[in-house]
Write a protein that holds these residues in place. Structure first.
Motif, short mmCIF file in Angstrom:
data_model
loop_
_atom_site.label_atom_id
_atom_site.label_comp_id
_atom_site.label_asym_id
_atom_site.label_seq_id
_atom_site.Cartn_x
_atom_site.Cartn_y
_atom_site.Cartn_z
N TYR A 1 0.84 -1.20 0.00
CA TYR A 1 0.00 0.00 0.00
C TYR A 1 0.87 1.25 0.00
N ALA B 1 -8.04 1.66 2.91
CA ALA B 1 -7.43 1.51 1.59
C ALA B 1 -8.41 0.92 0.59
N ALA C 1 -9.66 0.82 -4.73
CA ALA C 1 -8.39 1.15 -4.08
C ALA C 1 -7.87 2.51 -4.55
N TYR D 1 -4.92 4.96 6.49
CA TYR D 1 -4.47 4.18 5.35
C TYR D 1 -3.50 3.12 5.84
N GLY E 1 -0.85 1.52 5.64
CA GLY E 1 0.51 1.33 5.14
C GLY E 1 1.52 1.28 6.26
#
Lengths: 313, 323
Positions: B100, B170, B187, B273, B275
């Protein structure tokens, strides 16, 4: 960086510098050139406003910063120009009080980071051989270690350390860039006549570095300071926003942290987020604008106006 | 080339070692922290404490032995088990979050660099006109905005008020991850707001850096010479001036490419998000030391590798650095 700065103003405008110019004279000259630059002038005025606010803010604020006796989550109105927080504090008062933290952290961290940068950058530029190699290795290490994650990790280990820890963290991660810039300038000044003269008259290395070379770098040092202070203000706000600072202190960063914590966006109280963020942005902007002028001092090609054209041709 | 490689290996070793030394320099141990957390609910018995220490793996042996086993762990990418997401391994969590971040921040960083550099060339070439003033002023204005603040503003106006973009995560809970068109579109929509934030806040730096370097090279003799020879303006700007002016920006690109993985903490935190940055934030808040250490190491190593690659590229572009 390639070395765009072939010389600072004093040494290029007076080719036969025999003695280091007096520090006050070069500071005066830097200020005058700054004022000539339109962007820098706006920056100086804006900066003066924030400095004044940090100094006398608590006298101007309508209420205390932690006075939570008001109705909660109120919209802006005549009693509370910017509304109240979810804990019942006056937003405008917090904003005015908060100026002190941001200005203080920004300037302290900027000053300390610049001091470290000067100390290391100048010794690195003046020495040769393995000492310079070792310093260079350390500087490059600090330069490539990613600052924000590094700050977050250190701040996490030293939890609840308050403003002092924030300053320390910013200084540790913020000095390397300035050191590299100052080093290349030192290297180019090292072989100038007045330095040679000082060396032959038997001056000690520290004396040559700090009394002869240092005063020739006023504008570069000022530039690193403004750059470091800008970065420090943004870093402090970021760490406070993540809740890694002292959340009981009233600052622009913690205001956004608490606003986010009480979902101010969802309740439509966006002044709570908007106002402190705008203040951080404007303070950082003022320093950036001043730095434009400082850039012009050390690099005549970037100068505006009548002087610029002369310097260009 | 060999010297550069040697320096890279040395720096890598130093960074790995800093990651080992850092937690040992800091006050308290992870077990202390866990006990302190428990102690908020009542007194903690010695047996509980011993159990926690056993579970968290109190470092054994002298410092040298610890360092040896740490190096072995790093070499085999075995970073143990996460405290907060027990019994997930740190490696599996990192490999879930990495794509991501790489796709979102990596692509946007490249885009910002290319776009910003081109605008920088243009504004230096059109110096003094509105084509110069507009990008330099708006760029420097935007880059002084705190990262997270820009993110919050976009979230509020484009997300909550206008409903143009999804505001968190996401992908939607209703779609299943996979290489389907529906998922990819979903996405992309979720990545839009964080991407716009990063683009807006980083563009200014590239524009200004390129513009200033460009103005420097435009004043150089070889550019004047090329102009005097009657070469077309565009040829002079791109083939002569920009080629040399791009070098400092390229170094910055190396730094920021590596920073991709770590610099996204604030943005990923605002948009939830999932990540690397988001993971790091949660590791810090949960005092998940194994996860934190592994993430920090990964971020540092990626910076080092990106820098090394840019360094090599720099050498190819600028013959003066080859000796």
């Amino acid at each position: 960086m390639a070395t765009p700065h072939t010389g600072t103003t004093p040494s290029t405008s007076e080719p036969d510098v025999q003695h280091a110019p007096s520090a006050w004279r070069s500071v005066g000259r830097v200020l005058a050139t700054l004022w000539d630059n339109r962007k820098a002038r706006v920056g100086l005025v804006l900066l003066a406003f924030f400095l004044l606010l940090a100094l006398v803010g608590p006298l101007l604020a309508p209420y205390g910063a932690k006075d939570n006796t008001f109705p909660r989550s109120q919209d802006a109105g005549t009693a509370h120009w910017l509304g109240t927080t979810a804990a019942g504090e006056d937003v405008l008062s917090q904003l005015v009080h908060g100026a002190r933290t941001s200005v203080l952290v920004g300037f302290t961290a900027g000053l300390l980071a610049t001091a470290v940068a000067v100390l290391i950058g100048l010794s690195w530029g003046y020495t040769r051989g393995w000492v310079a190699e070792v310093i260079g290795f350390v500087v490059n290490l600090f330069l490539v270690v990613p600052a924000l994650p590094f700050m977050i990790v250190i701040a996490a280990y030293l939890q609840n350390g308050g403003v002092a820890v924030i300053v320390a963290v910013i200084v540790i991660t913020g000095w390397a860039w300035g050191a590299r810039v100052l080093r290349s300038q030192t290297q180019s000044l090292r072989s100038r006549d007045f330095v040679e003269a000082a060396r032959f008259s038997g001056d000690s290395a520290p004396r040559i570095v700090f009394r002869e070379i240092l005063p020739n770098m006023t504008s570069l040092i000022a530039g690193s300071f403004f750059g470091a202070a800008t970065a420090a203000i943004l870093a402090e706000a970021g760490l406070e926003f993540l809740g890694l600072g002292d959340t009981s202190v009233v600052s622009w960063g913690t205001m956004i942290y608490w606003a986010q914590n009480s979902s101010a966006l969802l309740t439509g109280q966006w002044a709570l987020l908007f106002a402190p963020g705008l203040c951080i942005a404007l303070l950082a902007l003022s320093l950036t604008l001043v730095n434009f002028g400082v850039d012009a001092v050390s690099n005549p090609r970037l100068r505006e106006g009548s002087r610029a054209r002369k310097a260009d041709r | 080339m060999l010297g550069r490689l040697g320096l890279f290996v040395l720096t890598l070793w130093a960074a790995v070692t800093v990651n080992f030394v850092l937690p040992r320099l800091m006050p308290g141990t992870p077990a202390d922290a866990a006990v302190a957390k428990l102690a908020q609910n009542g007194p903690v018995s010695e047996a509980t404490r011993a159990a926690i220490e056993a579970q968290l793996g109190v470092p054994d042996g002298n410092l040298l032995a610890q360092y040896g086993s740490y190096l072995r762990q790093v070499a085999t990418l075995d970073f143990g088990v996460s405290y907060t997401f027990y019994p997930q391994t740190v490696s599996s969590m990192v490999s879930q979050a990495l794509p991501y971040t790489l796709l979102l921040v990596g692509l946007v960083t490249v885009l910002a660099f290319v776009l910003g550099t081109l605008v920088g060339v243009l504004s230096a070439w059109k110096r003094g006109t509105w084509l110069d003033a507009l990008p330099t002023l708006s760029g420097s204005f935007l880059s002084t905005f705190p990262y997270f603040w820009t993110a919050l503003l976009l979230l509020f106006f484009l997300g909550f008020v206008l409903h143009w973009f999804p505001t968190t995560g996401a992908y939607s809970a209703t779609t299943t991850p996979g290489f389907t068109l529906a998922f990819l579109g979903d996405a992309l929509a979720h990545a839009a707001l964080p991407a716009i934030t990063i683009l807006l806040t980083s563009l200014g730096g590239w524009i200004l850096g390129m513009r200033n370097a460009m103005i420097n090279t435009l004043g150089d003799d070889y550019v004047t010479f090329a102009e005097a020879n009657g070469l077309r303006g565009r040829t002079v700007a791109l083939r002569y001036a920009a080629r040399n002016a791009i070098l400092p920006n390229l170094t910055g690109f190396g730094l920021s490419l590596g920073g991709v993985v770590g610099g996204s903490v604030l943005v990923e935190q605002v948009f939830g998000y999932p990540g690397i940055g988001y993971l790091l934030f949660n590791a810090v808040i949960g005092q998940d030391y194994p996860l934190m250490q592994a993430l920090f190491l990964m971020i540092t190593v990626s910076v080092l590798v990106a820098n090394f690659l840019v360094d090599v590229l720099y050498g190819l572009l600028d013959p003066r650095t080859r000796r």
